[in-house]
Design a protein around this motif. Structure first.
Motif, PDB file in Angstrom:
ATOM      1  N   ALA A  48       0.833  -1.212   0.000  1.00  0.00           N
ATOM      2  CA  ALA A  48       0.000   0.000   0.000  1.00  0.00           C
ATOM      3  C   ALA A  48       0.863   1.255   0.000  1.00  0.00           C
ATOM      4  O   ALA A  48       0.571   2.228  -0.711  1.00  0.00           O
ATOM      5  CB  ALA A  48      -0.920  -0.006   1.223  1.00  0.00           C
ATOM      6  N   LEU A  49       1.946   1.251   0.772  1.00  0.00           N
ATOM      7  CA  LEU A  49       2.836   2.413   0.831  1.00  0.00           C
ATOM      8  C   LEU A  49       3.482   2.657  -0.528  1.00  0.00           C
ATOM      9  O   LEU A  49       3.513   3.806  -1.018  1.00  0.00           O
ATOM     10  CB  LEU A  49       3.904   2.182   1.897  1.00  0.00           C
ATOM     11  N   ALA A  50       3.993   1.605  -1.158  1.00  0.00           N
ATOM     12  CA  ALA A  50       4.671   1.755  -2.448  1.00  0.00           C
ATOM     13  C   ALA A  50       3.709   2.235  -3.531  1.00  0.00           C
ATOM     14  O   ALA A  50       4.010   3.164  -4.291  1.00  0.00           O
ATOM     15  CB  ALA A  50       5.311   0.427  -2.855  1.00  0.00           C
ATOM     16  N   ILE A  51       2.527   1.622  -3.596  1.00  0.00           N
ATOM     17  CA  ILE A  51       1.549   2.015  -4.613  1.00  0.00           C
ATOM     18  C   ILE A  51       1.038   3.424  -4.325  1.00  0.00           C
ATOM     19  O   ILE A  51       0.848   4.234  -5.242  1.00  0.00           O
ATOM     20  CB  ILE A  51       0.390   1.003  -4.662  1.00  0.00           C
ATOM     21  N   GLY A  52       0.822   3.740  -3.053  1.00  0.00           N
ATOM     22  CA  GLY A  52       0.367   5.082  -2.694  1.00  0.00           C
ATOM     23  C   GLY A  52       1.360   6.150  -3.118  1.00  0.00           C
ATOM     24  O   GLY A  52       0.968   7.256  -3.528  1.00  0.00           O
ATOM     25  N   ASP A  53       2.658   5.850  -3.035  1.00  0.00           N
ATOM     26  CA  ASP A  53       3.677   6.825  -3.429  1.00  0.00           C
ATOM     27  C   ASP A  53       3.609   7.136  -4.915  1.00  0.00           C
ATOM     28  O   ASP A  53       3.709   8.300  -5.321  1.00  0.00           O
ATOM     29  CB  ASP A  53       5.071   6.312  -3.054  1.00  0.00           C
ATOM     30  N   TYR A  54       3.435   6.096  -5.754  1.00  0.00           N
ATOM     31  CA  TYR A  54       3.385   6.428  -7.182  1.00  0.00           C
ATOM     32  C   TYR A  54       2.038   7.030  -7.567  1.00  0.00           C
ATOM     33  O   TYR A  54       1.956   7.868  -8.474  1.00  0.00           O
ATOM     34  CB  TYR A  54       3.811   5.244  -8.073  1.00  0.00           C
ATOM     35  N   GLN A  55       0.967   6.665  -6.858  1.00  0.00           N
ATOM     36  CA  GLN A  55      -0.313   7.330  -7.105  1.00  0.00           C
ATOM     37  C   GLN A  55      -0.217   8.827  -6.787  1.00  0.00           C
ATOM     38  O   GLN A  55      -0.776   9.661  -7.505  1.00  0.00           O
ATOM     39  CB  GLN A  55      -1.417   6.686  -6.269  1.00  0.00           C
ATOM     40  N   ARG A  56       0.499   9.154  -5.703  1.00  0.00           N
ATOM     41  CA  ARG A  56       0.656  10.564  -5.340  1.00  0.00           C
ATOM     42  C   ARG A  56       1.402  11.321  -6.433  1.00  0.00           C
ATOM     43  O   ARG A  56       1.042  12.456  -6.783  1.00  0.00           O
ATOM     44  CB  ARG A  56       1.407  10.675  -4.012  1.00  0.00           C
ATOM     45  N   LYS A  57       2.429  10.691  -7.010  1.00  0.00           N
ATOM     46  CA  LYS A  57       3.184  11.349  -8.075  1.00  0.00           C
ATOM     47  C   LYS A  57       2.316  11.554  -9.319  1.00  0.00           C
ATOM     48  O   LYS A  57       2.424  12.579 -10.009  1.00  0.00           O
ATOM     49  CB  LYS A  57       4.424  10.522  -8.413  1.00  0.00           C
ATOM     50  N   ILE A  58       1.476  10.583  -9.616  1.00  0.00           N
ATOM     51  CA  ILE A  58       0.546  10.736 -10.742  1.00  0.00           C
ATOM     52  C   ILE A  58      -0.402  11.898 -10.487  1.00  0.00           C
ATOM     53  O   ILE A  58      -0.638  12.746 -11.361  1.00  0.00           O
ATOM     54  CB  ILE A  58      -0.232   9.427 -10.976  1.00  0.00           C
ATOM     55  N   MET A  59      -0.945  11.982  -9.277  1.00  0.00           N
ATOM     56  CA  MET A  59      -1.886  13.058  -8.962  1.00  0.00           C
ATOM     57  C   MET A  59      -1.190  14.423  -8.952  1.00  0.00           C
ATOM     58  O   MET A  59      -1.817  15.440  -9.281  1.00  0.00           O
ATOM     59  CB  MET A  59      -2.573  12.795  -7.628  1.00  0.00           C
ATOM     60  N   ASP A  60       0.082  14.469  -8.614  1.00  0.00           N
ATOM     61  CA  ASP A  60       0.827  15.726  -8.709  1.00  0.00           C
ATOM     62  C   ASP A  60       0.813  16.232 -10.151  1.00  0.00           C
ATOM     63  O   ASP A  60       0.632  17.432 -10.413  1.00  0.00           O
ATOM     64  CB  ASP A  60       2.284  15.530  -8.261  1.00  0.00           C
ATOM     65  N   ARG A  61       0.993  15.316 -11.104  1.00  0.00           N
ATOM     66  CA  ARG A  61       0.965  15.689 -12.529  1.00  0.00           C
ATOM     67  C   ARG A  61      -0.433  16.155 -12.941  1.00  0.00           C
ATOM     68  O   ARG A  61      -0.573  17.138 -13.676  1.00  0.00           O
ATOM     69  CB  ARG A  61       1.359  14.484 -13.394  1.00  0.00           C
ATOM     70  N   ILE A  62      -1.441  15.453 -12.468  1.00  0.00           N
ATOM     71  CA  ILE A  62      -2.820  15.797 -12.837  1.00  0.00           C
ATOM     72  C   ILE A  62      -3.194  17.174 -12.303  1.00  0.00           C
ATOM     73  O   ILE A  62      -3.837  17.985 -13.002  1.00  0.00           O
ATOM     74  CB  ILE A  62      -3.800  14.724 -12.315  1.00  0.00           C
ATOM     75  N   MET A  63      -2.775  17.470 -11.071  1.00  0.00           N
ATOM     76  CA  MET A  63      -3.127  18.753 -10.467  1.00  0.00           C
ATOM     77  C   MET A  63      -2.431  19.925 -11.166  1.00  0.00           C
ATOM     78  O   MET A  63      -2.842  21.084 -11.010  1.00  0.00           O
ATOM     79  CB  MET A  63      -2.784  18.748  -8.978  1.00  0.00           C
ATOM     80  N   GLU A  64      -1.386  19.643 -11.965  1.00  0.00           N
ATOM     81  CA  GLU A  64      -0.688  20.698 -12.708  1.00  0.00           C
ATOM     82  C   GLU A  64      -1.374  21.039 -14.024  1.00  0.00           C
ATOM     83  O   GLU A  64      -1.009  22.031 -14.686  1.00  0.00           O
ATOM     84  CB  GLU A  64       0.758  20.266 -12.995  1.00  0.00           C
ATOM     85  N   LEU A  65      -2.372  20.245 -14.429  1.00  0.00           N
ATOM     86  CA  LEU A  65      -3.074  20.513 -15.690  1.00  0.00           C
ATOM     87  C   LEU A  65      -3.812  21.847 -15.606  1.00  0.00           C
ATOM     88  O   LEU A  65      -4.423  22.165 -14.581  1.00  0.00           O
ATOM     89  CB  LEU A  65      -4.071  19.389 -15.995  1.00  0.00           C
ATOM     90  N   PRO A  66      -3.784  22.652 -16.672  1.00  0.00           N
ATOM     91  CA  PRO A  66      -4.504  23.941 -16.653  1.00  0.00           C
ATOM     92  C   PRO A  66      -6.011  23.734 -16.421  1.00  0.00           C
ATOM     93  O   PRO A  66      -6.611  22.802 -16.972  1.00  0.00           O
ATOM     94  CB  PRO A  66      -4.238  24.508 -18.056  1.00  0.00           C
TER      95      PRO A  66
END
Length: 453
Positions: A408-426
Motif C-alpha cells: 500500500a505504501l509503495a503504490i500510494g507513493d506512485y499514485q501521489r506522483k501521478i496526482m501531482d501531474r494531474i493537479m498541474e493541468l490547466p
C-alpha cells in the motif's frame, strides 16, 4: 494440532487477549501476566482513543470465531464529517457503499476480549509484575518490587504483548545486534467527551468519524453505543495553541469558543475533561529481531508501536496474531521457523504502517480542509469508480483490504506522483472529471515504472 506447550503472555491488552484465544484454540496451556488491575473491575483512565476496527482486525477475529460477538460492541462509520470554521458541515465517504470503519471503546473491547480469553481457558494473573526474563530457559520472574522477593515461573514459550514500553523487549534489547529506535512526536493528546442527549441519542451524526481540522492541532470524535462521543484533542505540547498555553478555565473557554464554535454547548464537558484527564504522548517504536530462538517473541505494540492517525494500531496487532497462527499451521512444532517466518513477514509491513500513520496526521490536521487536497480526493474517487481495477485509493487499500501495508505504501507513493501531474493541468478544477483527465491518468498508469525510480 501442535504438541501442547506451556505458554506465557506478558500483557492483557487487546493483542495479548486475542493471542491467548488463538493459543488456547490451538490446544496450548496459556497464562497471561499483567502488572495492572483487571480492567473489568476499574474505572477507565481517561487516556483512551476510540478504536477504528477495519478489515484486518475483523479478519483476525473472524478466523478465531469471535467476530459476531465483537460487532455487537461497534458502530459502523461510513464517512468523515468535516467541521471547518466558516464553512457548512460536509461529509467525505470513506469508500464504496458497503465500506465502513467501526467505532469501539477501547475499554469496553478490552473487557470483552479478556472474558472471551478466560472462556477459552486462558488463566489471567493481574497485579503481577514481570521484573525479569531468562530468555534461553523461557523463565519469568514476578514480584511486588524490583528488589523484593521474586517468584519464578517455567514456560516453554513467552510472548511479549506488553505495549510500547515492553518489559519483554527491554530484556531482548540487551542482546548483541538488536536494533531499536523510538521517536516521540511533538504532539500530545487528551481524551474529552460529548455526552448523549437526555433521551440517549447522539448529538452528532453517529455514522460519521467527526474531524475538526485546525492546522497544527485537531479534534476528533467517535460515537459510542450509549449515545456519547469519545473525543480526542491532538495538539502540540508547547507553543501558541498548545496544552501548555491553556492554564486556566478562562483559557479553556476562549480556546474552545474560538476554535470549535459549532459545539459551544459542550464547552462545560470539554473543559471539565480537559483539566481532569491526563495529557498523553505518542511514540513510534521500531526494533528487530522480534524473536529470541524458539523461546520468546514480540507481538503488537511491543514490536511496532505507531502513532494513531491511520486507526491501524490495533488492526496491525491483530494481523500479527493471524499471521503467527498461519505460520503455526505451516511449520507445526518447529517454533524457531514459526517465529523467524512470522517476523520476516511482519517487519516490512510494520515499518510501512508506521510511515503511513505519521503522514496521515499531516493529512487529517491540515490537508482535509485544503481545497486542492479535496479536489485531489474527488478526482481519485471519480477515477477509481470508473476504473476500480486500476486505481484503489490509498486509504481504501490500507483500511478496506488485507493487502500488505508495504505494498500500500509503495503504490500510494506512485499514485501521489501521478496526482501531482494531474493537479498541474490547466483549469483542472473545471475539467476534473473530463475525458482528458481520465485519458491522462490511464497514460500515466501505463508508464508507472517511471514513478518507481
Amino acid at each position: 494440532m501442535q504438541t501442547p506447550k506451556k505458554i506465557a503472555i506478558v500483557g492483557s491488552g487487546l493483542v495479548g487477549s486475542l493471542l491467548a484465544i488463538y493459543l488456547r484454540k490451538a490446544g496450548h496451556e496459556v497464562q497471561v501476566f499483567d502488572r495492572r488491575k483487571d480492567v473489568r473491575k476499574v474505572e477507565f483512565s481517561g487516556r483512551s482513543i476510540n478504536l477504528a476496527m477495519s478489515n484486518r482486525g475483523w479478519k483476525a477475529l473472524r478466523a478465531v470465531g469471535i467476530e459476531d460477538e465483537i460487532k455487537k460492541l461497534a458502530l459502523a462509520l461510513d464517512k468523515r464529517a468535516m467541521h471547518v470554521n466558516d464553512r457548512p458541515l460536509y461529509y467525505q465517504k470513506y469508500g464504496k457503499e458497503e465500506e465502513a470503519i467501526y467505532s469501539i471503546s477501547r475499554g469496553v473491547l478490552n473487557r470483552k476480549m479478556i472474558s472471551l480469553a478466560e472462556e477459552a481457558g486462558a488463566k489471567f494473573r493481574f497485579e503481577e509484575k514481570v521484573w525479569d526474563i531468562a530468555m534461553a530457559e523461557a523463565k519469568l520472574y514476578t514480584g511486588e518490587s524490583e528488589k523484593g522477593e521474586w517468584k519464578e515461573y517455567q514456560f516453554d514459550l513467552i510472548f511479549g504483548a506488553d505495549g510500547a514500553f515492553s518489559r519483554v523487549r527491554h530484556k531482548m534489547q540487551r542482546q548483541s545486534r538488536f536494533n531499536y529506535s523510538q521517536h516521540f512526536i511533538d504532539v500530545g493528546y487528551k481524551e474529552l467527551s460529548i455526552a448523549a442527549n437526555e433521551d440517549g441519542t447522539h448529538k452528532l451524526d453517529n455514522a460519521s468519524f467527526h474531524i475538526w481540522p485546525r492546522g497544527e492541532f485537531m479534534l476528533i470524535a467517535m460515537p459510542n453505543l450509549d449515545g456519547s462521543f469519545t473525543c480526542t484533542l491532538f495538539m502540540p505540547f508547547e507553543g501558541e495553541n498548545s496544552f501548555e498555553s491553556i492554564k486556566t478555565e478562562q483559557d479553556a473557554d476562549s480556546f474552545f469558543q474560538k476554535h470549535f464554535p459549532d459545539i459551544n454547548n459542550e464547552i462545560e464537558n470539554l473543559k471539565r475533561d480537559f483539566f481532569k484527564n491526563p495529557t498523553s504522548s505518542m511514540v513510534t517504536v521500531k526494533c528487530f529481531p522480534w524473536s529470541y530462538w524458539e523461546k520468546v517473541t514480540l507481538v503488537g505494540d511491543s514490536a511496532h508501536a505507531i502513532v494513531p492517525f491511520y486507526g491501524q494500531g490495533m488492526n496491525a496487532g491483530f494481523e500479527d496474531i493471524l499471521v503467527l497462527s498461519e505460520k503455526m499451521k505451516e511449520f507445526d512444532d518447529d517454533w524457531e521457523s514459526i517465529f523467524e517466518e512470522y517476523q520476516k513477514s511482519r517487519k516490512p509491513n510494520a515499518d510501512a504502517i508506521a510511515e503511513l500513520s505519521y503522514r496521515n496526521f499531516i493529512e487529517m490536521s491540515s490537508k482535509t480542509a485544503d481545497p486542492d487536497f479535496l479536489l485531489r480526493k474527488k478526482i481519485e474517487t471519480w477515477f477509481s469508480s470508473k476504473h476500480p481495477d486500476s486505481w484503489v485509493p490509498l486509504y481504501s487499500r490500507v483500511t478496506f483490504s488485507d493487502k500488505p501495508y508495504a505494498e500500500a505504501l509503495a503504490i500510494g507513493d506512485y499514485q501521489r506522483k501521478i496526482m501531482d501531474r494531474i493537479m498541474e493541468l490547466p483549469d483542472i478544477e473545471k475539467k476534473w472529471n473530463s475525458a482528458e483527465v481520465e485519458t491522462k491518468i490511464l497514460e500515466l498508469l501505463e508508464n508507472k515504472s517511471a514513478f518507481l525510480v
